[in-house]
Every structure is written in C-alpha cells, then in structure tokens.
Enzyme design. Structure first.
Site, short mmCIF file in Angstrom:
data_model
loop_
_atom_site.label_atom_id
_atom_site.label_comp_id
_atom_site.label_asym_id
_atom_site.label_seq_id
_atom_site.Cartn_x
_atom_site.Cartn_y
_atom_site.Cartn_z
N GLU A 242 0.88 -1.18 0.00
CA GLU A 242 0.00 0.00 0.00
C GLU A 242 0.91 1.22 0.00
O GLU A 242 1.48 1.58 1.03
CB GLU A 242 -0.88 -0.01 1.26
N CYS A 276 -2.26 9.50 2.30
CA CYS A 276 -1.89 8.82 1.04
C CYS A 276 -2.93 9.09 -0.04
O CYS A 276 -2.61 9.13 -1.22
CB CYS A 276 -1.72 7.32 1.27
P1 NAD Z 1 8.36 4.89 4.64
O1 NAD Z 1 8.36 4.10 3.39
O2 NAD Z 1 9.51 5.81 4.88
O3 NAD Z 1 8.31 3.94 5.92
C1 NAD Z 1 7.24 3.05 6.14
C2 NAD Z 1 7.68 1.96 7.08
O4 NAD Z 1 8.66 1.17 6.45
C3 NAD Z 1 8.27 2.43 8.39
O5 NAD Z 1 7.79 1.62 9.44
C4 NAD Z 1 9.76 2.18 8.20
O6 NAD Z 1 10.48 1.97 9.39
C5 NAD Z 1 9.74 0.94 7.34
N1 NAD Z 1 10.96 0.72 6.55
C6 NAD Z 1 11.88 1.62 6.13
N2 NAD Z 1 12.85 1.02 5.41
C7 NAD Z 1 12.53 -0.30 5.36
C8 NAD Z 1 13.13 -1.43 4.74
N3 NAD Z 1 14.25 -1.34 4.03
N4 NAD Z 1 12.51 -2.63 4.89
C9 NAD Z 1 11.35 -2.75 5.58
N5 NAD Z 1 10.75 -1.70 6.19
C10 NAD Z 1 11.32 -0.49 6.07
O7 NAD Z 1 6.98 5.68 4.67
P2 NAD Z 1 6.45 6.74 5.72
O8 NAD Z 1 7.22 8.02 5.54
O9 NAD Z 1 6.40 6.14 7.08
O10 NAD Z 1 4.93 6.92 5.24
C11 NAD Z 1 4.54 7.81 4.25
C12 NAD Z 1 4.28 7.09 2.95
O11 NAD Z 1 3.30 6.09 3.18
C13 NAD Z 1 3.67 8.00 1.89
O12 NAD Z 1 4.23 7.69 0.63
C14 NAD Z 1 2.19 7.64 1.92
O13 NAD Z 1 1.51 7.93 0.74
C15 NAD Z 1 2.26 6.18 2.21
N6 NAD Z 1 0.99 5.71 2.76
C16 NAD Z 1 0.24 4.86 2.01
C17 NAD Z 1 -0.98 4.43 2.49
C18 NAD Z 1 -1.83 3.48 1.70
O14 NAD Z 1 -2.72 2.89 2.28
N7 NAD Z 1 -1.61 3.29 0.42
C19 NAD Z 1 -1.43 4.85 3.76
C20 NAD Z 1 -0.64 5.71 4.48
C21 NAD Z 1 0.58 6.14 3.98
#
Ligand code: NAD
Length: 497
Positions: A242, A276
C-alpha cells in the site's frame, strides 16, 4: 519519501518525540533480526491457537477489542496527537474509521471465508468441488506514521479476522501508538501473543521481511516498498504493498462547485496533506474553473496550521518532509505558477500553512510526485476527458474523486485508480465493505472488505469424488474409444462459434 535508514543506530533503544515540542513520548528497543525472529517464532503457536478459536471465538474477541478502542478513544487520540502532532479531531477520525473496520471484519469474516461449494463441469460431474480460505499463518505488518492507527489497523484487523497472528512494526515516528494498540489487544487476548510489536528503524522492517512470515503487508512509500518486495523475494514471501499517491479531483461542467471546493480544501489540506489519498491535484473544466478557484481560495484562506486547540491542521510530522514540500513549491513558482493562497512564507517548520497554486505546468514536481503536504494545485482543462487523460498519465493510481452529475460515474470508471469517490472525497476509505489498494506506483494487493479478508488467506481447493464414472477418465486403463468421444463432444460444446 523514504526517510528511514537501513542500518540501525548503535544504541539499542530510540525515542519518539512530539513533532512540535520535541518532548520525548517514549523509549523503544531497536529490535534486530534475532528479536524479530523470536517474535515470529512465538507467533507460530499463537496463530494455531487463534485459528483454532474459529470464526465465532475470534469475532467475540475482536468485538471486545473494538469496544475497548471505542471506550478508550480519547486516550488513544491524545497519544496520537502527542506523537504524530495532528489535531485531536483528526486523530478521532482515524480511530473512528479503524473501529468501523474492526467491527466489519469481525462480523463478516465467517460469511466471506467459510468453506463454500462451487459448481463442477459436465466432464467432472461426479466431483463435489469446494473452496476454503484457511489463514496464511503469521502476517508481518509494517506501518507508516501519518495515520498510525487507521493505516496499520487496515491490515492488522483483516489479518486477525481471517485467523492469522500478526507481528507489527510501526513507524519509528509513532511506536507509542503501536505499543498502545498491541497492549490493548493483549489485555483482552491473554492466552497467546496473537498480536505482537517489534520496534525500530528500516532494518527492523527488513528483518521482518526476511523472518519467514507467511505474508507481509507493507504501507509506506514506493521507494521502501521496492526494498520490502526485494527482501521478501528472498524467501518468496508474498506481499501487499500500500504505497503513495498523487490523487486527482476532477470537477466537471455540471458539478456543484461549492461542494467540490469544500471537498478539495478538506481532501487536500486536512492532516496537513499527509494522507496517502489526499487530493494532490485538481483539474477543473473551463466552464467552472474561475468559480471553483474563487471558492477554493476563500475556503483555504480560513485554514490555519498550528499546535493550539483551534488550529485546523498540525505540523509536518516528519521533519525531512518539509524539504520536499518546499522543493515542490519553489519548483512550481520558478516554472511560472502563481500562489493565490500562501507562498514561500507558508513554510515555517514544523508547520506549513495552506498554499493554493494555479498555472502550474504539468511537468512541475508538484504535479508529478507525491508532495505529502498542504499544497493544492488547481489546473484548468478544456473538458473532463482532458482531465482523465492527464490523471491517468501519472504512474501513481491510488484514489481519486469526481465532482459532476451526468458523466460522473463514467469518469470514475475511466480513471486508473484503486478507488474513486463521486461527489465526495476519501469516502471509499471509510466503507469497510470496499477493497482498498492501488495500481502502478501505488502498489498492489487489497486491504478492507471481502478482498482484504481473502488477501490474508490461502485459497484451498478440494474436490471429493462422489461416485465413480462408468469409464475411467484419469487412468491408463481408459477405453481407447474415450478420447475420440471426448474430442467430438468438445467440438460440439465449444467449437461451434
Ligand atoms: P516509509 O516508506 O519511509 O516507511 C514506512 C515503514 O517502512 C516504516 O515503518 C519504516 O520503518 C519501514 N521501513 C523503512 N525502510 C525499510 C526497509 N528497508 N525494509 C522494511 N521496512 C522499512 O513511509 P512513511 O514516511 O512512514 O509513510 C509515508 C508514505 O506512506 C507516503 O508515501 C504515503 O503515501 C504512504 N501511505 C500509504 C498508504 C496506503 O494505504 N496506500 C497509507 C498511508 C501512507
């Protein structure tokens, strides 16, 4: 907007802080691969026990969890406000949505997932066919910070309702909210660690991907999504991704312009645009453009960022995101866009006041990449078809909205998006019976609704022979004349057109 580091810091703990005041909200372990694997190992017997409760046993416990969330919502909202910074009303909205999903998933899991008979074919009429949806086992859930309750719960509650145990890694920016949710569940389901928490940075998430979980549900940015998929590929762990969005709103000739403007301002600016499925670009057709822009400007001027009780939007939770917002704004202005509300001075970290932009070239960053901030670009198009063409040219495809009457549903269908609201914004996220997920850069797989329940199962096909056929079809002893008969019958049944 990947912000996390892949290597954990040297210290074995980290703190989460209030994005406005810097106050420490909590201290958490930086869980390494061993701690993550231990959690997954504990989850195995828990998953078997939880699955063994059956739909009814799980429903009771999930509804108790729901009741607890509803009763303790104020406490949870206050924690969300402290750790994420959003206003209490916004926090309440996400708790409300999570409670509704929990209620739906708990009540509907049996109906959606119970074993069902399916028809067979003429040739195999002696076979009773059925399909069952057993849980996959242990599901890893990795969440973001922007909706620390509603977003991970969208995966967690559907995975639990389908009969799985869950190991949850919240964002490093909102681990206290994650801890609160997991502790609340553990209070109600004391027998086994059915829902566990692991905390840390990107490396902890990566360890969860490699831990041998049976499925990984990730919500975050496309950049991190790619890393998650690569890590999961090592053990062929299936993933739900997502990811982000660049959602459009289309305002057609016959739209209720006032309602559209109200929705654009809410959908684009609430939660400071850190949604998002935020409205990240608006295409308004020529006949309504001027009126629409005037209404948007009047409304957006009233929206104020701050930390006080009366502020409409809170801070930018992730400090580095302010740079992205500023870059998108500066780029748009440098390419000739005009700010009708706000401007460069709106960026005053940790807050960003609303900015309404017009005359933004289509190749500007704010039209192409996810901004995740309160910038609202409005573009004039000749007609709704041009709007659809521009909308679909973007690699993201998460949500969308259409305002209009005669053509609104048809326009909604023609958008390359996982979900579209007609004459409202973001509504599809709150309807539990609808699937939620994206296409392209917005990811794949579905949470919510019947598809979201099935996502956390492994469909299992079973045929049971009810009686032997007079001829042995699947046998080396079949009569020689059988294949010619079958060929003739196939031509008769399927070869006539
Ligand atoms: P992010 O990708 O920076 O981090 C998300 C999660 O991934 C965090 O828990 C982080 O610790 C973890 N992570 C980071 N590197 C990783 C790796 N190499 N392997 C596994 N996990 C890892 O995103 P963010 O800044 O926390 O959130 C914002 C983003 O999320 C935006 O792009 C937003 O659009 C998206 N989002 C999508 C939805 C949806 O339902 N489609 C909902 C909310 C947010």
């Amino acid at each position: 907007m990947a912000i996390t580091q892949d290597a954990p810091p040297a210290a074995a703990t980290f703190t989460s802080t209030n994005p406005v005041t810097g106050e420490v909200v909590g201290t958490f372990a930086v869980d390494g691969p061993e701690a993550v694997e231990a959690a997954v190992a504990r989850a195995r017997p828990a998953a078997a026990w939880w699955a063994g409760l059956g739909f009814e046993g799980r429903e009771q416990r999930l509804l108790a969890f729901k009741g607890h969330l509803a009763r303790q919502a104020d406490e949870l909202c206050e924690l969300v406000r402290r750790e994420n910074g959003k206003p209490l009303d916004d926090a309440f909205f996400e708790v409300l949505v999570a409670v509704d999903h929990l209620d739906w998933a708990a009540r509907k899991a049996a109906k959606v997932l119970k074993p069902r008979r399916v028809p067979s074919t003429l040739l195999l009429a002696n076979q009773a066919a059925s399909v069952e949806y057993p849980p996959v086992g242990v599901v890893g859930v990795i969440g973001p910070w922007n909706y620390p309750v509603a977003t991970p719960m969208g995966s967690i509650v559907y995975a639990l309702a389908a009969g799985n145990a869950v190991v949850f890694k919240p964002s490093e920016l909102t681990p206290a909210v994650g801890r609160w949710l997991v502790d609340a569940f553990a209070e109600l389901v004391r027998e086994q660690p059915v829902l566990q928490l692991v905390t840390g940075f990107g490396a902890t998430g990566a360890a969860l991907c490699r831990s041998g979980v049976d499925k990984l549900a990730f919500t975050g940015s496309p950049g991190t999504g790619r890393k998650v998929m690569a890590a999961c590929a090592e053990r062929l762990t299936p993933v739900v991704l997502e990811l982000g969005g660049k959602d459009v709103m289309i305002v057609d000739d016959d739209a209720d312009v006032g309602a559209a403007a109200d929705a654009a301002v809410w959908g684009g600016l609430s939660n400071a645009g850190q949604i998002c499925i935020a409205v990240e670009r608006v295409y308004a057709t020529a006949p309504v453009y001027d009126r629409f822009v005037a209404e948007v400007v009047a409304r957006a001027r009233r929206v104020r960022a701050g930390a006080d009780e009366r502020a409409h939007i809170g801070p930018i939770t992730l400090p580095a995101q302010v740079d992205t917002i500023r870059r998108h704004l500066d780029d748009a202005l440098a390419r000739g866009a005009h700010a009708l509300v706000g401007g460069p001075e709106s960026v005053r970290p940790p807050f960003v006041d609303p900015v309404v932009l017009v005359d933004v070239p289509e190749d500007a960053l704010v039209m192409q990449e996810e901004t995740f901030g309160p910038l609202l670009p409005v573009t004039r198009v000749a007609d709704a078809d041009e709007a659809v063409e521009r909308a679909n040219a973007n690699p993201y495809g998460l949500g969308a909205s259409v305002f209009g009457r005669k053509r609104a549903r048809a326009l909604a269908r023609s958008l390359r998006a996982g979900a579209t609201s007609v004459n409202s914004v973001l509504s599809f996220f709150g309807v539990p019976s609808l699937p939620f997920g994206g296409v392209g850069e917005s990811g794949f797989g579905r949470i919510h609704g019947p598809d979201g329940l099935r996502e956390f199962t492994r469909p299992q096909a079973i045929t049971r022979q009810r009686f032997p056929l007079p001829f042995a079809l699947q046998s080396f002893d079949r009569p020689e004349r059988l294949i010619p008969i079958l060929k003739r019958s196939m031509r008769l049944r399927h070869g006539r057109r």
